[in-house]
Design a protein around this motif. Structure first.
Motif, PDB file in Angstrom:
ATOM      1  N   LEU A   1       4.397 -38.057  -9.313  1.00  0.00           N
ATOM      2  CA  LEU A   1       5.244 -38.560  -8.226  1.00  0.00           C
ATOM      3  C   LEU A   1       5.844 -37.429  -7.395  1.00  0.00           C
TER       4      LEU A   1
ATOM      5  N   VAL B   1       6.291 -38.158 -13.808  1.00  0.00           N
ATOM      6  CA  VAL B   1       7.205 -37.493 -12.864  1.00  0.00           C
ATOM      7  C   VAL B   1       6.438 -36.496 -12.005  1.00  0.00           C
TER       8      VAL B   1
ATOM      9  N   LEU C   1      11.379 -36.453  -9.531  1.00  0.00           N
ATOM     10  CA  LEU C   1      12.314 -37.579  -9.448  1.00  0.00           C
ATOM     11  C   LEU C   1      13.737 -37.046  -9.499  1.00  0.00           C
TER      12      LEU C   1
ATOM     13  N   CYS D   1      13.903 -43.832 -16.176  1.00  0.00           N
ATOM     14  CA  CYS D   1      12.863 -44.809 -15.843  1.00  0.00           C
ATOM     15  C   CYS D   1      11.494 -44.311 -16.278  1.00  0.00           C
ATOM     16  N   SER D   2      11.250 -43.018 -16.135  1.00  0.00           N
ATOM     17  CA  SER D   2       9.964 -42.472 -16.569  1.00  0.00           C
ATOM     18  C   SER D   2       9.848 -42.492 -18.082  1.00  0.00           C
TER      19      SER D   2
ATOM     20  N   LYS E   1      16.866 -40.956 -12.110  1.00  0.00           N
ATOM     21  CA  LYS E   1      15.692 -41.817 -12.305  1.00  0.00           C
ATOM     22  C   LYS E   1      14.787 -41.370 -13.457  1.00  0.00           C
ATOM     23  N   ILE E   2      15.093 -40.256 -14.082  1.00  0.00           N
ATOM     24  CA  ILE E   2      14.256 -39.746 -15.171  1.00  0.00           C
ATOM     25  C   ILE E   2      14.162 -40.761 -16.308  1.00  0.00           C
TER      26      ILE E   2
ATOM     27  N   LEU F   1       7.443 -46.223 -10.551  1.00  0.00           N
ATOM     28  CA  LEU F   1       7.063 -45.518 -11.769  1.00  0.00           C
ATOM     29  C   LEU F   1       5.998 -46.269 -12.537  1.00  0.00           C
TER      30      LEU F   1
END
Length: 69
Positions: A30, A27, A33, A40-41, A37-38, A2
């Motif tokens: 990429l 996101v 996600l 992390c964004s 893991k959202i 990320l």
């Protein structure tokens, strides 16, 4: 991953454009996600916003410190 994508998206853009980057942009770049893991964004977006805030503060301080002639 990320952080690398956020960095890639920021390369060569203006500070104003960088300020408009959101976690959703990261996101999307990429290709999506997993829900787990959202967050992390979101952290990547927050880190960018904090870096921009510090950049603006430093730039403002530099302008204020210039002596008048």
């Amino acid at each position: 991953m990320l952080g690398s994508m956020a960095t890639t998206l920021l390369q060569g853009v203006s500070v104003d454009d960088a300020a408009r980057l959101t976690n959703r942009d990261v996101v999307a770049a990429l290709g999506g996600l997993p829900e787990s893991k959202i967050q992390c964004s979101v952290l990547a977006e927050q880190a960018i916003r904090e870096a921009l805030r510090r950049h603006r503060e430093a730039a403002q301080s530099e302008r204020e410190e210039v002596p008048c002639r």
